[in-house]
Write an enzyme that holds these catalytic residues in place. Structure first.
Site, mmCIF file in Angstrom:
data_model
loop_
_atom_site.group_PDB
_atom_site.id
_atom_site.type_symbol
_atom_site.label_atom_id
_atom_site.label_comp_id
_atom_site.label_asym_id
_atom_site.label_seq_id
_atom_site.Cartn_x
_atom_site.Cartn_y
_atom_site.Cartn_z
ATOM 1 N N PHE A 14 -4.651 -22.931 -6.068
ATOM 2 C CA PHE A 14 -3.708 -23.731 -6.855
ATOM 3 C C PHE A 14 -3.450 -23.145 -8.238
ATOM 4 O O PHE A 14 -2.408 -23.402 -8.848
ATOM 5 C CB PHE A 14 -4.208 -25.178 -6.974
ATOM 6 N N LYS A 15 -4.377 -22.324 -8.735
ATOM 7 C CA LYS A 15 -4.208 -21.751 -10.072
ATOM 8 C C LYS A 15 -2.954 -20.879 -10.166
ATOM 9 O O LYS A 15 -2.411 -20.674 -11.251
ATOM 10 C CB LYS A 15 -5.432 -20.916 -10.447
ATOM 11 N N ASP A 16 -2.484 -20.358 -9.024
ATOM 12 C CA ASP A 16 -1.285 -19.520 -9.038
ATOM 13 C C ASP A 16 -0.064 -20.279 -9.552
ATOM 14 O O ASP A 16 0.818 -19.688 -10.174
ATOM 15 C CB ASP A 16 -0.976 -19.001 -7.628
ATOM 16 N N LEU B 169 -0.520 -19.948 -13.288
ATOM 17 C CA LEU B 169 -0.753 -18.636 -13.887
ATOM 18 C C LEU B 169 0.334 -17.615 -13.586
ATOM 19 O O LEU B 169 0.501 -16.651 -14.348
ATOM 20 C CB LEU B 169 -2.133 -18.126 -13.499
ATOM 21 N N THR C 152 -9.481 -19.061 -11.117
ATOM 22 C CA THR C 152 -8.684 -18.731 -12.308
ATOM 23 C C THR C 152 -8.625 -17.227 -12.515
ATOM 24 O O THR C 152 -7.583 -16.682 -12.878
ATOM 25 C CB THR C 152 -9.272 -19.414 -13.560
#
Length: 537
Positions: A127-129, A132, A168
């Protein structure tokens, strides 16, 4: 006033005057660009918007694509004088063109009123994509603008330092690899991220990417990061920025998928209509993912509750039950706790002792409490900053603060519930979901799914729809998935789970540096590497 006492702004196509302040109260009136490039506020706090915009026409967004929806939401927080509309649209479109699914974050139906929001279709399968990819393009945009017409050492160079419990790091690296005028250093706790997560980071060989293996826990990496960001003199030659969720842009980008999943639910469920309330369940470590849901709620999205799903590192769950925020609960007999520090679990991205983003929610809770005194807004904001500084000071010196005032806890309980899910329950949820539905959950998603099942069983409203957030692809956590499903006759990890992108990663060249768990040692290494990069440009 909003429903919980904090001033909301009006909804415009763009936010002409949105500014940002620190949760500690000493840093105010900041621009979006300053907030993004600094990461941590100059007083050690976290940046929040001075007002939360009210999305008064949010219902009209229901047929927008993910990128179009992101533009509408982000425009309420970013002034066009900082990023013109055409530029913002371009940044957003480029950020989400890298995702493998046309919906970017698709909603899938599990069973009954339980839906799963798949957030793992970006470049690193986590989900960090979502945030980021956007943050990487933001950094690039601001640096290109700053460096127009400049050459050599006159160019503005950003040293991005991050701490990761697994996802992350790779998401930041994939968002920043190869970008001009940026060096990225990712610290991770040695031996405490999954093998795939480590390989995703260490096999990226771009010259501006550096992986630092730190003996200890994620909290140690996060403490080093905060120490570096909080030392302006030491930062001068480095110009350090942050990609962790202490960076406001991370939270901002994640608001979009709460609205997007709501509209997806309207389209998928005949019994769910625009205006109906939904409950979100979020597996939570550093509190950033669920905090984005809080902003969506405050903007006007009909959210019934946000359910915090923790693993056995349950500092957040204990706060919601007791009003006390403490690293380690003291047993009733007053003796030292049997286990000190972070407990290793099957959901390592949530193995966090102190949730950094909780500070942002604390500010809003303190602001609401101050507002009840009937004073002017500036006084309320000042009081909120002072209260947060006091709480966080106590946490740093004693390992705990609270119990907070009952009114503060009541406000927290109005918008949030919490659940704690242990490893045994995580494994059983993965197994039961596979047996019943043929769907394979990663362990973090399983924590959220288990909490969802409890929430649905306990709720007196049978028609309440639940959306639980799926934060990572199951292939990233093969140990937990194999433990749950290896005895299943039909299950084959390579065939059923492993994406082609992960095949052969362990055979690739790797680059990683082991560094002592010491902020001065890390800073010196970063300085040396940055100097070397600048000398080669």
């Amino acid at each position: 006033m909003a429903q919980n006492g904090v001033v909301n702004g009006s909804s415009n196509t763009h936010s002409p005057s949105q500014r940002y302040l620190s949760t500690r109260g000493e840093d105010t009136g900041c621009s979006f660009e300053e907030v993004v490039l600094r990461g941590l506020a100059t007083d050690g706090g976290l940046y929040i918007p001075e007002r939360i915009p009210e999305a008064s026409s949010w219902e009209s967004w229901k047929d927008l694509s993910f990128s179009e929806l992101a533009y509408e939401i982000l425009s309420l927080y970013i002034s066009p004088s900082e990023i013109p509309s055409a530029d913002l649209k371009d940044i957003i479109d480029r950020s989400y063109s890298t995702f493998r699914h046309k919906d970017v974050t698709p909603l899938v139906h599990l069973e009954g009123k339980h839906y799963l929001l798949e957030l793992f279709h970006g470049p690193t399968f986590a989900f960090k994509d979502v945030a980021l990819q956007f943050v990487g393009n933001l950094f690039e945009y601001f640096l290109v603008r700053k460096n127009e017409g400049k050459t050599g050492r006159d160019r503005h160079h950003l040293t991005v330092v991050g701490a990761t419990s697994g996802d992350t790091g790779s998401a930041a690296i994939y968002g920043l690899r190869g970008k001009k005028d940026v060096s990225v250093f990712i610290m991770f706790p040695k031996g405490r991220v999954s093998p795939i997560q480590e390989l995703q980071m260490t096999t990226v060989l771009d010259k501006n990417v550096h992986n630092l293996s730190i003996e200890g826990y994620f909290d140690d990496c996060q403490d080093i990061l905060k120490s570096m960001l909080a030392d302006p003199e030491a930062n001068k030659p480095l110009n350090v920025g942050a990609v962790n969720s202490i960076n406001w842009a991370r939270i901002l980008a994640q608001i979009t998928y709460y609205f997007h999943s709501y509209f997806s639910l309207v389209k998928q469920s005949e019994s769910f209509k625009i205006g109906d309330k939904v409950r979100f369940v979020v597996p939570t470590g550093n509190f950033g993912d669920i905090l984005a849901g809080y902003f969506a709620l405050r903007m006007g999205l009909p959210v019934d509750k946000l359910v915090i799903a923790t693993n056995e590192n349950d500092i957040l769950d204990r706060f919601w039950r007791t009003g006390k925020y403490e690293k380690q609960p003291v047993p009733e007999d007053g003796q030292q706790p049997a286990v000190v520090g972070v407990k290793e679990t099957l959901s390592p991205a949530m193995d966090i002792l102190v949730s950094s983003n909780f500070e942002r929610l604390l500010w809003f809770l303190a602001y609401e409490f101050a507002s009840s005194a009937g004073m002017d807004d500036q006084w309320n904001k000042k009081q909120a900053g002072q209260e947060v500084s006091k709480w966080l000071g106590e946490l740093k010196t004693t390992g705990a603060f609270g119990p907070v005032y009952q009114d503060v806890l009541n406000s927290a309980k109005r918008d949030f519930d919490s659940e704690r899910v242990d490893d045994e329950q995580t494994v059983e949820t993965i197994r039961a979901t596979y047996r019943k539905l043929g769907y394979i959950l990663d362990p973090h998603t399983a924590v959220g799914a288990a909490a969802t099942q409890r929430s649905m069983a306990a709720d007196a409203t049978p028609d309440l729809h639940h959306i639980s957030l799926s934060t990572a692809h199951p292939a990233k956590f093969s140990g937990a998935v194999e433990r749950a499903l290896s005895a299943e006759d039909a299950f084959n990890f390579e065939k059923d789970v492993l994406p082609s992108e992960f095949v052969g990663l362990d055979q690739k060249e790797k680059r990683v540096t082991e560094v002592e768990n010491n902020v001065d040692k890390v800073r010196e290494l970063v300085k040396t590497q940055v100097e070397q990069e600048l000398a080669e440009t």
